[in-house]
Design an enzyme around this catalytic site. Structure first.
Site, short mmCIF file in Angstrom:
data_model
loop_
_atom_site.label_atom_id
_atom_site.label_comp_id
_atom_site.label_asym_id
_atom_site.label_seq_id
_atom_site.Cartn_x
_atom_site.Cartn_y
_atom_site.Cartn_z
CG ASP A 14 11.01 -12.64 -21.21
OD1 ASP A 14 12.21 -12.34 -21.03
OD2 ASP A 14 10.63 -13.77 -21.57
CG ASP A 46 5.31 -13.05 -27.82
OD1 ASP A 46 5.07 -12.85 -26.62
OD2 ASP A 46 5.66 -14.16 -28.27
CG ASP A 95 2.19 -15.43 -26.53
OD1 ASP A 95 2.38 -14.24 -26.23
OD2 ASP A 95 3.08 -16.29 -26.51
C1 GLT Z 1 8.87 -18.58 -26.31
C2 GLT Z 1 7.96 -17.98 -25.27
C3 GLT Z 1 8.66 -16.98 -24.44
C4 GLT Z 1 9.76 -17.56 -23.60
C5 GLT Z 1 10.86 -18.06 -24.41
C6 GLT Z 1 11.87 -18.74 -23.50
S1 GLT Z 1 10.39 -19.03 -25.73
O1 GLT Z 1 9.06 -17.68 -27.35
O2 GLT Z 1 6.84 -17.38 -25.91
O3 GLT Z 1 7.77 -16.29 -23.62
O4 GLT Z 1 10.29 -16.51 -22.83
O5 GLT Z 1 11.76 -20.11 -23.51
MN MN Z 2 9.02 -14.81 -22.55
MN MN Z 3 5.35 -14.75 -24.82
#
Ligand code: GLT
Ligand code: MN
Ligand code: MN
Length: 389
Positions: free
Chosen positions: A247, A259, A257
């Site tokens: 990821d 992202d 978090d």
């Molecule tokens: C969620 C999480 C991610 C995960 C996903 C899979 S869902 O958004 O923050 O890191 O990979 O469940």
């Molecule tokens: Mn993830």
């Molecule tokens: Mn995440």
């Protein structure tokens, strides 16, 4: 076109990533982007040049959909996949959004919650396989505690093991061509989450009934939240034959978090990661588990998705440049010089070898005084990354 994403790059996005509507825990008056159907999100991903799309069961089929609604959503989704050529390499289960999972899924103290969670995964595995998924991810977002008065940490691990063993047997029983990838995160949404890093997951996998079916899905942001070197964890997983999925995103340490768009925060760490994946010829998906800022509309979401892939491809080019750079390579050759005089001391143990090594003199001070040129090497890397080389 330079840095154009192609299917061979295996760039994938989750429905929940480009489908994120720009919300956060403070956005109690609502998101900033309107909803899009799974099929619409597939067309969006097709437009930006992605290779694949991944989903949680409830990204595709809402948790309370009727069977007729589910069929019609699947039909539209299948058509969008056929129209765009996108594939579904990975699927997963949402075991964290619904209030039933407020105290965990596999690790809940309530056996009815644990049983419901296992049933939900069995159905979600069927759904993923129906769309061709070959990798099945487990991210235990709610598998943790705020107060350790509440649960046994040992029971939590045992219950997780029992659940994963059950799913392995289910996949074997159904003859599914499926492997499992466990994703760690140290905290959020729980105060603390069990198996908090990729290293913990690797140790846990070794205790399973079918360890060969289970690997890891490390996420950049999650290891950065834990303050550790992501590439090192990825390398360890790779070396153990356990890098089943990855990821990609970005994250400032010590924050919630985030992202963030891949490579948008720590370019140097992203460079070493891409260089590692390309050098070892990692063949799996490059999955971007990130989302656009709350400030964006869907044009901004496309900018975000294109940016993730573009940065990866730029860094891939930089990695090739690093490997071809004469000055960098000559420093690396010098650092790794080996006249073979120590070879007799390495490798498998023997009593003679140990005795010979104990008798061997070493000029500790002279060895320690040698400069290693790492400052020069690092600056050359920085020059290269900043385009000054
Ligand atoms: C969620 C999480 C991610 C995960 C996903 C899979 S869902 O958004 O923050 O890191 O990979 O469940
Ligand atoms: Mn993830
Ligand atoms: Mn995440």
């Amino acid at each position: 076109m330079a840095y154009e994403p192609k299917p061979e790059h295996k760039f994938t996005f989750g429905l929940w990533t480009v489908g994120s509507r720009g919300t956060d825990p403070f956005a109690t008056n609502g998101p900033t982007r309107g909803p899009k159907t799974p099929a619409e999100l597939v067309y969006l991903l097709g437009e930006v040049g992605a290779y694949g799309v991944n989903f949680h069961d409830n990204d595709l089929i809402p948790i309370d959909a009727t069977p007729a609604e589910a069929e019609s959503i699947k039909k539209d989704f299948r058509k969008a996949l056929a129209d765009t050529g996108l594939v579904v390499p990975m699927a997963t289960t949402n075991l964290f959004s619904d209030p039933i999972f407020k105290d965990g899924a596999f690790t809940s103290n309530d056996p009815t919650v644990r049983a419901y969670a296992i049933k939900k995964v069995l159905n979600a595995i069927d759904l993923g396989v129906e769309f061709g998924a070959k990798t099945y991810v487990f991210w235990g977002g709610r598998e943790g505690t705020e107060t350790d008065s509440s649960k046994s940490a040992v029971d939590a691990i045992k219950r997780t093991r029992e659940a994963i063993n059950f799913f392995c047997e289910y996949a074997l029983d159904k003859k599914y061509d499926l492997k499992f990838a466990l994703e760690a995160k140290p905290n959020e949404p729980r105060g603390d989450i069990y198996n908090p890093t990729t290293g913990h997951m690797l140790a846990f996998i070794a205790t399973l009934d079918h360890p060969e079916m289970v690997g890891v899905n490390p996420e950049v942001a999650h290891e950065h939240m834990a303050g550790i070197n992501f590439m090192h964890g990825v390398a360890q997983a790779w070396e153990a034959g356990k890098l089943f999925h990855i990821d990609l995103n970005d994250q400032y340490p010590g924050r919630y978090d985030q992202d963030l768009r891949f490579g948008s925060r720590d370019i140097k760490a992203a460079f070493y990661l891409v260089k590692f994946l390309e050098d070892v010829k990692y063949a799996g998906s490059r999955h971007f588990d990130a989302h656009a800022y709350r400030t964006e509309d869907y044009e901004g979401v496309k900018d975000f998705a294109r940016g993730c892939m573009r940065t990866y491809l730029i860094l891939k080019e930089k990695a090739a440049q690093f490997n071809a750079d004469k000055e960098i390579q000559s420093i690396l050759a010098e650092i790794n010089a080996d006249d073979g005089s120590m070879s007799k001391f390495f490798g498998k143990y023997s009593a003679e070898k140990a005795a010979a090594l104990k008798a061997q003199p070493f000029d500790r001070t002279a060895i320690a005084q040698r400069g290693l040129k790492y400052e020069r090497l690092d600056q050359l890397t920085i020059d290269l990354l900043l385009g000054a080389r």
